[in-house]
Design a protein around this motif. Structure first.
Motif, PDB file in Angstrom:
ATOM      1  N   ARG A  27       0.825  -1.220   0.000  1.00  0.00           N
ATOM      2  CA  ARG A  27       0.000   0.000   0.000  1.00  0.00           C
ATOM      3  C   ARG A  27       0.860   1.271   0.000  1.00  0.00           C
ATOM      4  O   ARG A  27       0.561   2.283   0.620  1.00  0.00           O
ATOM      5  N   ARG A  28       1.955   1.217  -0.740  1.00  0.00           N
ATOM      6  CA  ARG A  28       2.874   2.367  -0.841  1.00  0.00           C
ATOM      7  C   ARG A  28       2.222   3.505  -1.626  1.00  0.00           C
ATOM      8  O   ARG A  28       1.411   3.273  -2.519  1.00  0.00           O
ATOM      9  N   ARG A  29       2.622   4.706  -1.324  1.00  0.00           N
ATOM     10  CA  ARG A  29       2.082   5.909  -1.964  1.00  0.00           C
ATOM     11  C   ARG A  29       2.900   6.249  -3.222  1.00  0.00           C
ATOM     12  O   ARG A  29       3.733   7.145  -3.193  1.00  0.00           O
ATOM     13  N   VAL A  30       2.643   5.517  -4.295  1.00  0.00           N
ATOM     14  CA  VAL A  30       3.430   5.667  -5.519  1.00  0.00           C
ATOM     15  C   VAL A  30       2.619   6.226  -6.696  1.00  0.00           C
ATOM     16  O   VAL A  30       3.141   6.346  -7.801  1.00  0.00           O
ATOM     17  N   MET A  31       1.372   6.571  -6.463  1.00  0.00           N
ATOM     18  CA  MET A  31       0.500   7.011  -7.561  1.00  0.00           C
ATOM     19  C   MET A  31       0.667   8.506  -7.830  1.00  0.00           C
ATOM     20  O   MET A  31      -0.154   9.326  -7.446  1.00  0.00           O
ATOM     21  N   ASP A  55     -14.286   2.854 -18.511  1.00  0.00           N
ATOM     22  CA  ASP A  55     -15.231   3.964 -18.493  1.00  0.00           C
ATOM     23  C   ASP A  55     -14.763   5.106 -17.600  1.00  0.00           C
ATOM     24  O   ASP A  55     -14.989   6.272 -17.911  1.00  0.00           O
ATOM     25  N   GLU A  56     -14.163   4.773 -16.480  1.00  0.00           N
ATOM     26  CA  GLU A  56     -13.637   5.784 -15.554  1.00  0.00           C
ATOM     27  C   GLU A  56     -12.366   5.245 -14.927  1.00  0.00           C
ATOM     28  O   GLU A  56     -12.215   4.041 -14.731  1.00  0.00           O
ATOM     29  N   PHE A  57     -11.453   6.170 -14.579  1.00  0.00           N
ATOM     30  CA  PHE A  57     -10.217   5.790 -13.905  1.00  0.00           C
ATOM     31  C   PHE A  57      -9.743   6.971 -13.071  1.00  0.00           C
ATOM     32  O   PHE A  57      -9.771   8.111 -13.526  1.00  0.00           O
ATOM     33  N   GLU A  58      -9.311   6.666 -11.863  1.00  0.00           N
ATOM     34  CA  GLU A  58      -8.706   7.708 -11.016  1.00  0.00           C
ATOM     35  C   GLU A  58      -7.840   7.024  -9.981  1.00  0.00           C
ATOM     36  O   GLU A  58      -8.071   5.870  -9.606  1.00  0.00           O
ATOM     37  N   THR A  59      -6.836   7.744  -9.522  1.00  0.00           N
ATOM     38  CA  THR A  59      -5.957   7.226  -8.484  1.00  0.00           C
ATOM     39  C   THR A  59      -5.978   8.146  -7.279  1.00  0.00           C
ATOM     40  O   THR A  59      -6.294   9.328  -7.386  1.00  0.00           O
ATOM     41  N   ASP A  60      -5.661   7.570  -6.153  1.00  0.00           N
ATOM     42  CA  ASP A  60      -5.281   8.327  -4.977  1.00  0.00           C
ATOM     43  C   ASP A  60      -3.818   7.952  -4.779  1.00  0.00           C
ATOM     44  O   ASP A  60      -3.267   7.185  -5.562  1.00  0.00           O
ATOM     45  N   GLN A  61      -3.175   8.394  -3.759  1.00  0.00           N
ATOM     46  CA  GLN A  61      -1.749   8.116  -3.617  1.00  0.00           C
ATOM     47  C   GLN A  61      -1.441   6.628  -3.480  1.00  0.00           C
ATOM     48  O   GLN A  61      -0.397   6.173  -3.924  1.00  0.00           O
ATOM     49  N   GLU A  98       9.989   7.508  -7.589  1.00  0.00           N
ATOM     50  CA  GLU A  98       8.898   7.337  -6.620  1.00  0.00           C
ATOM     51  C   GLU A  98       8.458   5.882  -6.518  1.00  0.00           C
ATOM     52  O   GLU A  98       7.926   5.448  -5.493  1.00  0.00           O
ATOM     53  N   VAL A  99       8.707   5.121  -7.571  1.00  0.00           N
ATOM     54  CA  VAL A  99       8.355   3.705  -7.571  1.00  0.00           C
ATOM     55  C   VAL A  99       9.527   2.867  -7.044  1.00  0.00           C
ATOM     56  O   VAL A  99       9.351   2.024  -6.171  1.00  0.00           O
ATOM     57  N   THR A 100      10.716   3.091  -7.568  1.00  0.00           N
ATOM     58  CA  THR A 100      11.863   2.261  -7.175  1.00  0.00           C
ATOM     59  C   THR A 100      12.247   2.456  -5.706  1.00  0.00           C
ATOM     60  O   THR A 100      12.741   1.520  -5.077  1.00  0.00           O
ATOM     61  N   ARG A 101      12.035   3.640  -5.147  1.00  0.00           N
ATOM     62  CA  ARG A 101      12.327   3.868  -3.720  1.00  0.00           C
ATOM     63  C   ARG A 101      11.334   3.133  -2.820  1.00  0.00           C
ATOM     64  O   ARG A 101      11.694   2.667  -1.747  1.00  0.00           O
ATOM     65  N   PHE A 108       4.625  -4.584  -8.619  1.00  0.00           N
ATOM     66  CA  PHE A 108       4.056  -3.253  -8.432  1.00  0.00           C
ATOM     67  C   PHE A 108       2.765  -3.353  -7.627  1.00  0.00           C
ATOM     68  O   PHE A 108       2.540  -2.611  -6.696  1.00  0.00           O
ATOM     69  N   TRP A 109       1.907  -4.310  -7.991  1.00  0.00           N
ATOM     70  CA  TRP A 109       0.596  -4.441  -7.367  1.00  0.00           C
ATOM     71  C   TRP A 109       0.601  -5.451  -6.225  1.00  0.00           C
ATOM     72  O   TRP A 109       1.325  -6.437  -6.266  1.00  0.00           O
ATOM     73  N   SER A 110      -0.259  -5.216  -5.278  1.00  0.00           N
ATOM     74  CA  SER A 110      -0.567  -6.209  -4.256  1.00  0.00           C
ATOM     75  C   SER A 110      -1.244  -7.387  -4.953  1.00  0.00           C
ATOM     76  O   SER A 110      -1.934  -7.182  -5.960  1.00  0.00           O
ATOM     77  N   PRO A 111      -1.086  -8.612  -4.450  1.00  0.00           N
ATOM     78  CA  PRO A 111      -1.737  -9.737  -5.120  1.00  0.00           C
ATOM     79  C   PRO A 111      -3.262  -9.717  -5.014  1.00  0.00           C
ATOM     80  O   PRO A 111      -3.949 -10.355  -5.792  1.00  0.00           O
TER      81      PRO A 111
END
Length: 145
Positions: A27-31, A55-61, A98-101, A108-111
């Motif tokens: 649940r890292r803040r990489v978005m 149809d829709e897409f949005e991210t939070d951190q 921000e991703v590699t750190r 990248f994703w949780s299972p």
């Protein structure tokens, strides 16, 4: 724009929508904006391959929400697996700090993920419609609104 109409296949009429929630590993803040933009373009491409639409897409951190319309020939779990696998490879290929750190290894994703079916009539309305099939005074046609 969300297309809420019934769609037609060769031998099927359908209207299937799913709300997906995906979370990065730990649940890292990489978005960030650029991660979100890469995810969106990848998700649109993968959906197109499956005959689905994003149809829709949005991210939070620390998570992403997707609203997907998909045909009944597609196993939703298989679509989600492809969305996660391909987007993970593409985001990781950029090697953004921000991703590699925040994430190590190839993931990248949780299972896990969340999926909620959506659209159509409320469940109680559908249940009542089914219960009343033998009623002589029932209204003919689709579910009542």
């Amino acid at each position: 724009m969300i297309d809420d109409d019934f769609r037609n296949g060769r031998h099927v009429v359908y209207k299937l929508h799913a709300h997906l929630v995906l979370t990065p590993k730990y649940r890292r803040r990489v978005m960030t904006d650029r991660v979100g933009a890469e995810l969106k373009s990848t998700f649109e491409e993968v959906c197109t391959r499956y005959g689905a639409t994003l149809d829709e897409f949005e991210t939070d951190q620390d998570h992403a929400h997707l609203l997907v319309t998909y045909p009944p020939k597609v196993a939703l779990s298989k679509l989600v697996m492809s969305l996660k696998t391909i987007s993970s490879m593409r985001v990781r290929a950029h090697q953004w700090p921000e991703v590699t750190r925040a994430l190590w290894g190839d993931h990248f994703w949780s299972p896990s993920y969340a999926v909620v079916s959506c659209g159509g009539a409320p469940l109680e309305t559908v249940a009542e419609y089914i219960r009343n099939q033998q009623s002589p005074n029932r209204k003919r046609g689709r579910y009542p609104s």
